[in-house]
Design an enzyme around this catalytic site. Sequence first.
Site, PDB file in Angstrom:
ATOM      1  NE  ARG B 224      15.980  28.039  13.335  1.00 23.80           N
ATOM      2  CZ  ARG B 224      15.371  28.786  14.268  1.00 23.80           C
ATOM      3  NH1 ARG B 224      14.852  28.226  15.333  1.00 23.80           N
ATOM      4  NH2 ARG B 224      15.279  30.105  14.100  1.00 23.80           N
ATOM      5  CD  GLU B 253       9.884  23.465  13.311  1.00 17.52           C
ATOM      6  OE1 GLU B 253      10.887  22.884  13.773  1.00 17.52           O
ATOM      7  OE2 GLU B 253       9.612  24.637  13.584  1.00 17.52           O
ATOM      8  CG  HIS B 272       9.628  26.229  16.503  1.00 21.13           C
ATOM      9  ND1 HIS B 272      10.422  26.096  15.399  1.00 21.13           N
ATOM     10  CD2 HIS B 272      10.278  27.129  17.300  1.00 21.13           C
ATOM     11  CE1 HIS B 272      11.497  26.874  15.500  1.00 21.13           C
ATOM     12  NE2 HIS B 272      11.436  27.514  16.650  1.00 21.13           N
TER      13      HIS B 272
END
Lengths: 311, 311
Positions: B224, B253, B272
Amino acid sequence: MADDAAVPAIAIGPAPDPLLEDAVRRGGARVAPLESADALVWTTGPIGFPDPLPEKIRWVQLNSAGVEEWFAAKVIRPDSTVLWTSAAGAFAATVAEHALTLLLAGVRALPEHLEAKTWRQQEFFSKVGTLRGTTVAIVGAGGIGRALIPMLAGVGADVIAVNRSGSPVPGAIETLPTTRLGEVWARADHFVLGAPATDATHHLVGAAEFAQMKPTAWVINVARGSLVHTNALVKALRDNTIGGAGLDVTDPEPLPDGHPLWNLPNVIITPHDSNPPAVRPPAFAEHVALNVTRFVAGENLTALIDPVVGY
Amino acid sequence: MADDAAVPAIAIGPAPDPLLEDAVRRGGARVAPLESADALVWTTGPIGFPDPLPEKIRWVQLNSAGVEEWFAAKVIRPDSTVLWTSAAGAFAATVAEHALTLLLAGVRALPEHLEAKTWRQQEFFSKVGTLRGTTVAIVGAGGIGRALIPMLAGVGADVIAVNRSGSPVPGAIETLPTTRLGEVWARADHFVLGAPATDATHHLVGAAEFAQMKPTAWVINVARGSLVHTNALVKALRDNTIGGAGLDVTDPEPLPDGHPLWNLPNVIITPHDSNPPAVRPPAFAEHVALNVTRFVAGENLTALIDPVVGY
């Protein structure tokens, strides 16, 4: 202490090398000048090599895995009476790691990721693949291939090995002899070339082979540029006949400026640096120590070169 | 045939999913509507989730490995009486493969290779490294870390694992509890972040941590974005305090256009996408089948979420 005369004498040339002197001693031999030596560890290429060798020399250890320049220079000749060993296997693990890097980088679309300067997630979702569950053919499964197999197993890929004899390579789900090489192009998902450069392996992969591959296939060459027909590769990459190519070796080499391979998006080129100098000396010293141990014990040497076959 | 009433009933939502229906049946349960189900497999996020759940529901299987949005949305509450399981572990292997790819690409200088349009062999000789013989710290050694360890072993790297309890992780040369996390920054050669996003892991890696790392260290984040202090990372990369960073997650993000991370040469960003959709359904279905088997047998479920701790 052992009688000096009973301990095999090994020369190191062309220059002294403390790491190798230590390796010779660890292998149970002593370091001696060439004139009184039983064997020679040679750390450079054929230029300046003592040819003919003193008659007492029974074994020469070279320090590269590929030895075609020694045949081209006619220093290793078919009628050679000394044993020649290469460094095949000594650098296998680092070259195998490089092959794994290129293959993973290709399958996971790193070249295109590195071009991107914006968050293109949806687009990349359809481009990122995995090696898990795929089948990788290792064409020329020698030392590099054997080192690569456990790495590929670690990421869940199966390996089909191809070697001259077809004798099973540990860890491969199947080993094919080179006579059945034609079967792998349509069957495997990706290809790692590890074969030596010989007349028989020249242009092993050309237009006919690319045509049979899956459009997602990556071809990794960490062996010798001559294995691949470069013009056919450029066409296969331009036409997206294959997924891409990871090349640590090229033909010609060095690859000239402006060559089309430099500007294709689905190519990763590393300038024959899979086995970088900083990693070499300790790996080669281990290899020498192992072979000296075997020489002293009268056992079969590892990485023996066949003066007739050419590697 | 088993009496239907004796076979646990599992609902799948919000939409039907043949792959998961098959997984439920393979696990020994039957598919049923939510109103009559004992458990629920939920394939999207918390929006639209049936809250409160029908009283008969004893277990909810979610389909992501990170579940902080479920806590943020207060759908999972500390006083929850149902069992919640995440998909942690289901996608572990593919994310671990991504982490390995980023780390190898960094150590082997692929970003700079891909920039090169000329054969700079001598220069790259000093830039290409190896994972062999290095020590990699896996910070937050959960499912991804456990999947990564055999991959790193395959290329000859040692692993120091860090987890909450310090209970030994198989394959790691050492496992440290998070209370001793401070020891790893100076000690390991490279870092893979696999910890969940919690208050305790927020900005786990910042200026003080980068300062202790080796200048050749690569930091890989596949967990993360919040684990890393982004501004400190940018500075560490600009100053060459560390070797580089491989980021599948960022903070913020998505990473906005023009962010400095997009233009640093020693960064690999993947948006991601370490666990691409094409790979997810079969992996998640396997995970569901396994947990259904355990649910039917009354065994402990895998990837159980702690409603108090937050993951």
